[in-house]
Design a protein around this motif. Structure first.
Motif, PDB file in Angstrom:
ATOM      1  N   PHE A   1     -32.617  -7.128  27.152  1.00 15.64           N
ATOM      2  CA  PHE A   1     -31.406  -7.932  26.943  1.00 15.64           C
ATOM      3  C   PHE A   1     -31.741  -9.143  26.083  1.00 15.64           C
ATOM      4  CE2 PHE A   1     -30.508  -5.819  30.962  1.00 15.64           C
ATOM      5  CZ  PHE A   1     -29.166  -5.496  30.869  1.00 15.64           C
ATOM      6  N   GLY A   2     -30.868  -9.490  25.152  1.00 14.16           N
ATOM      7  CA  GLY A   2     -31.048 -10.687  24.350  1.00 14.16           C
ATOM      8  C   GLY A   2     -29.829 -11.595  24.400  1.00 14.16           C
ATOM      9  N   SER A   3     -30.044 -12.860  24.067  1.00 10.75           N
ATOM     10  CA  SER A   3     -28.971 -13.873  24.043  1.00 10.75           C
ATOM     11  C   SER A   3     -28.190 -13.918  25.345  1.00 10.75           C
ATOM     12  CB  SER A   3     -28.031 -13.654  22.852  1.00 10.75           C
ATOM     13  OG  SER A   3     -28.676 -13.974  21.645  1.00 10.75           O
ATOM     14  N   ILE A   4     -28.910 -13.882  26.448  1.00  5.44           N
ATOM     15  CA  ILE A   4     -28.276 -14.147  27.732  1.00  5.44           C
ATOM     16  C   ILE A   4     -27.842 -15.608  27.759  1.00  5.44           C
ATOM     17  CG2 ILE A   4     -28.668 -14.275  30.219  1.00  5.44           C
ATOM     18  CD1 ILE A   4     -30.682 -11.957  29.811  1.00  5.44           C
ATOM     19  N   HIS A   5     -28.738 -16.472  27.333  1.00 10.02           N
ATOM     20  CA  HIS A   5     -28.404 -17.883  27.129  1.00 10.02           C
ATOM     21  C   HIS A   5     -28.069 -18.088  25.657  1.00 10.02           C
ATOM     22  CE1 HIS A   5     -30.922 -18.963  30.899  1.00 10.02           C
ATOM     23  NE2 HIS A   5     -29.650 -18.769  31.209  1.00 10.02           N
ATOM     24  N   ALA A   6     -26.921 -18.689  25.398  1.00  5.15           N
ATOM     25  CA  ALA A   6     -26.403 -18.781  24.027  1.00  5.15           C
ATOM     26  C   ALA A   6     -27.344 -19.517  23.091  1.00  5.15           C
ATOM     27  CB  ALA A   6     -25.042 -19.468  24.041  1.00  5.15           C
ATOM     28  N   ASN A   7     -28.003 -20.570  23.574  1.00  2.88           N
ATOM     29  CA  ASN A   7     -28.881 -21.338  22.690  1.00  2.88           C
ATOM     30  C   ASN A   7     -30.220 -20.641  22.440  1.00  2.88           C
ATOM     31  OD1 ASN A   7     -29.954 -21.756  25.231  1.00  2.88           O
ATOM     32  ND2 ASN A   7     -30.276 -23.958  24.963  1.00  2.88           N
ATOM     33  N   GLU A   8     -30.370 -19.443  23.003  1.00  2.00           N
ATOM     34  CA  GLU A   8     -31.559 -18.626  22.736  1.00  2.00           C
ATOM     35  C   GLU A   8     -31.179 -17.425  21.868  1.00  2.00           C
ATOM     36  OE1 GLU A   8     -32.996 -17.856  26.679  1.00  2.00           O
ATOM     37  OE2 GLU A   8     -33.818 -19.878  26.892  1.00  2.00           O
ATOM     38  N   TRP A   9     -30.285 -17.663  20.910  1.00  2.00           N
ATOM     39  CA  TRP A   9     -29.776 -16.586  20.054  1.00  2.00           C
ATOM     40  C   TRP A   9     -30.864 -15.959  19.190  1.00  2.00           C
ATOM     41  CZ3 TRP A   9     -30.786 -17.714  15.033  1.00  2.00           C
ATOM     42  CH2 TRP A   9     -30.902 -19.066  14.688  1.00  2.00           C
ATOM     43  N   ILE A  10     -31.998 -16.634  19.039  1.00  2.30           N
ATOM     44  CA  ILE A  10     -33.096 -16.062  18.267  1.00  2.30           C
ATOM     45  C   ILE A  10     -33.556 -14.739  18.872  1.00  2.30           C
ATOM     46  CG2 ILE A  10     -34.894 -17.315  19.542  1.00  2.30           C
ATOM     47  CD1 ILE A  10     -34.896 -16.523  15.769  1.00  2.30           C
ATOM     48  N   THR A  11     -33.346 -14.551  20.175  1.00  2.00           N
ATOM     49  CA  THR A  11     -33.750 -13.295  20.816  1.00  2.00           C
ATOM     50  C   THR A  11     -32.934 -12.119  20.286  1.00  2.00           C
ATOM     51  OG1 THR A  11     -32.276 -13.716  22.705  1.00  2.00           O
ATOM     52  CG2 THR A  11     -34.558 -14.451  22.901  1.00  2.00           C
ATOM     53  N   SER A  12     -31.694 -12.368  19.862  1.00  2.00           N
ATOM     54  CA  SER A  12     -30.888 -11.306  19.242  1.00  2.00           C
ATOM     55  C   SER A  12     -31.486 -10.879  17.905  1.00  2.00           C
ATOM     56  CB  SER A  12     -29.440 -11.768  19.026  1.00  2.00           C
ATOM     57  OG  SER A  12     -28.778 -11.957  20.246  1.00  2.00           O
ATOM     58  N   VAL A  13     -31.945 -11.856  17.136  1.00  2.00           N
ATOM     59  CA  VAL A  13     -32.582 -11.556  15.854  1.00  2.00           C
ATOM     60  C   VAL A  13     -33.818 -10.688  16.082  1.00  2.00           C
ATOM     61  CG1 VAL A  13     -33.626 -12.530  13.778  1.00  2.00           C
ATOM     62  CG2 VAL A  13     -31.791 -13.765  14.953  1.00  2.00           C
ATOM     63  N   ILE A  14     -34.626 -11.075  17.055  1.00  2.00           N
ATOM     64  CA  ILE A  14     -35.873 -10.357  17.327  1.00  2.00           C
ATOM     65  C   ILE A  14     -35.588  -8.922  17.741  1.00  2.00           C
ATOM     66  CG2 ILE A  14     -37.816 -10.230  18.948  1.00  2.00           C
ATOM     67  CD1 ILE A  14     -37.701 -13.370  18.884  1.00  2.00           C
ATOM     68  N   LEU A  15     -34.610  -8.731  18.616  1.00  2.00           N
ATOM     69  CA  LEU A  15     -34.304  -7.378  19.088  1.00  2.00           C
ATOM     70  C   LEU A  15     -33.684  -6.523  17.989  1.00  2.00           C
ATOM     71  CD1 LEU A  15     -33.042  -8.171  22.691  1.00  2.00           C
ATOM     72  CD2 LEU A  15     -35.131  -6.953  22.052  1.00  2.00           C
ATOM     73  N   MET A  16     -32.798  -7.103  17.202  1.00  2.00           N
ATOM     74  CA  MET A  16     -32.193  -6.341  16.109  1.00  2.00           C
ATOM     75  C   MET A  16     -33.233  -5.982  15.045  1.00  2.00           C
ATOM     76  SD  MET A  16     -29.014  -5.622  16.679  1.00  2.00           S
ATOM     77  CE  MET A  16     -28.237  -5.318  15.085  1.00  2.00           C
ATOM     78  N   LYS A  17     -34.142  -6.895  14.770  1.00  2.00           N
ATOM     79  CA  LYS A  17     -35.207  -6.596  13.809  1.00  2.00           C
ATOM     80  C   LYS A  17     -36.135  -5.530  14.360  1.00  2.00           C
ATOM     81  CE  LYS A  17     -36.958  -7.351   9.772  1.00  2.00           C
ATOM     82  NZ  LYS A  17     -36.161  -7.031   8.558  1.00  2.00           N
ATOM     83  N   PHE A  18     -36.383  -5.577  15.652  1.00  2.00           N
ATOM     84  CA  PHE A  18     -37.194  -4.537  16.283  1.00  2.00           C
ATOM     85  C   PHE A  18     -36.528  -3.170  16.144  1.00  2.00           C
ATOM     86  CE2 PHE A  18     -37.874  -2.013  20.207  1.00  2.00           C
ATOM     87  CZ  PHE A  18     -39.180  -1.630  19.958  1.00  2.00           C
ATOM     88  N   ILE A  19     -35.210  -3.108  16.358  1.00  2.00           N
ATOM     89  CA  ILE A  19     -34.473  -1.851  16.198  1.00  2.00           C
ATOM     90  C   ILE A  19     -34.624  -1.332  14.774  1.00  2.00           C
ATOM     91  CG2 ILE A  19     -32.158  -0.825  16.156  1.00  2.00           C
ATOM     92  CD1 ILE A  19     -31.461  -2.841  18.464  1.00  2.00           C
ATOM     93  N   GLU A  20     -34.468  -2.218  13.800  1.00  2.00           N
ATOM     94  CA  GLU A  20     -34.621  -1.814  12.400  1.00  2.00           C
ATOM     95  C   GLU A  20     -36.035  -1.307  12.115  1.00  2.00           C
ATOM     96  OE1 GLU A  20     -34.443  -3.744   7.897  1.00  2.00           O
ATOM     97  OE2 GLU A  20     -33.840  -4.958   9.618  1.00  2.00           O
ATOM     98  N   ASP A  21     -37.045  -2.041  12.571  1.00  2.00           N
ATOM     99  CA  ASP A  21     -38.427  -1.642  12.320  1.00  2.00           C
ATOM    100  C   ASP A  21     -38.762  -0.327  13.020  1.00  2.00           C
ATOM    101  OD1 ASP A  21     -38.728  -3.921  10.815  1.00  2.00           O
ATOM    102  OD2 ASP A  21     -39.793  -5.048  12.362  1.00  2.00           O
ATOM    103  N   TYR A  22     -38.247  -0.168  14.230  1.00  2.00           N
ATOM    104  CA  TYR A  22     -38.471   1.072  14.982  1.00  2.00           C
ATOM    105  C   TYR A  22     -37.870   2.254  14.226  1.00  2.00           C
ATOM    106  CZ  TYR A  22     -38.124   4.354  18.962  1.00  2.00           C
ATOM    107  OH  TYR A  22     -38.202   5.456  19.784  1.00  2.00           O
TER     108      TYR A  22
END
Length: 202
Positions: free
Chosen positions: A58-79
């Motif tokens: 799960f990413g961006s559970i806390h709104a000010n930690e939106w960088i986790t969404s970037v990391i997960l989406m980039k991981f999906i792309e790289d995968y």
């Protein structure tokens, strides 16, 4: 590949665009809408692989930690790119991993307030003004950069409460019920930027 940007504030509209572009580039990706936020924004879930070892990120559970969404989406792309090219990611052959593990990813749990924190929520909107009203009770927390909760002020760390407040539909509830079958469940925060790939081929 360079579908997911890593040098800009990540917003819900970027998530939607990147999801569309990833599906066009990698049509084998499995993407579902598993619910909606308070503001009726889609909650997207990706499934990578078909193996018996299941993990949930799960990413961006806390709104000010939106960088986790970037990391997960980039991981999906790289995968996905590594799968197409039969190459490795983090020393794991992705086609082997595809057979041994199923990785479920919800990259942005809290899209309403990711937009609040990143400046994408109009300041003249009802939702923004409601957030201002709530934040006035917490003067020590900077607004909007320190905002963590959903747009109603409910912290996503309490999932039972969140399900009721956010009106997420029955499909997400079904996913929650299935938690007991997951090898790992990772709620990504700033201090938890780590992929458990080493465990998935065991």
């Amino acid at each position: 590949m360079n579908i997911v940007p890593t040098n800009v504030n990540y917003t819900y509209s970027l998530l939607r665009k990147n999801t569309h572009d990833l599906l066009e580039t990698f049509p084998f990706l499995n993407v579902q809408i598993i619910g909606n936020s308070v503001m009726r924004k889609n909650i997207y879930a990706f499934k990578l692989g078909n193996g018996p070892n299941k993990v949930f990120y799960f990413g961006s559970i806390h709104a000010n930690e939106w960088i986790t969404s970037v990391i997960l989406m980039k991981f999906i792309e790289d995968y996905a790119d590594a799968y197409v090219n039969n190459s490795s990611l983090y020393n794991q052959n992705i086609r082997d991993l595809f057979k041994s593990a199923s990785i479920f990813i919800v990259p942005m749990v809290n899209p309403d307030c990711v937009d609040l924190v990143t400046g994408s929520l109009p300041t003249n909107s009802f939702a923004y003004n409601r957030a201002v009203e709530i934040s006035s009770s917490f003067p020590d927390i900077p607004f909007p950069s320190g905002w963590k909760s959903n747009i109603n002020g409910v912290d996503f760390s309490n999932f039972q409460h969140t399900l009721l407040i956010n009106r997420l539909d029955w499909r997400l509830l079904c996913w929650i019920i299935l938690f007991s079958k997951f090898l790992h469940i990772l709620f990504f925060h700033y201090l938890l930027i780590y992929y458990h790939l080493l465990y998935l081929n065991d």
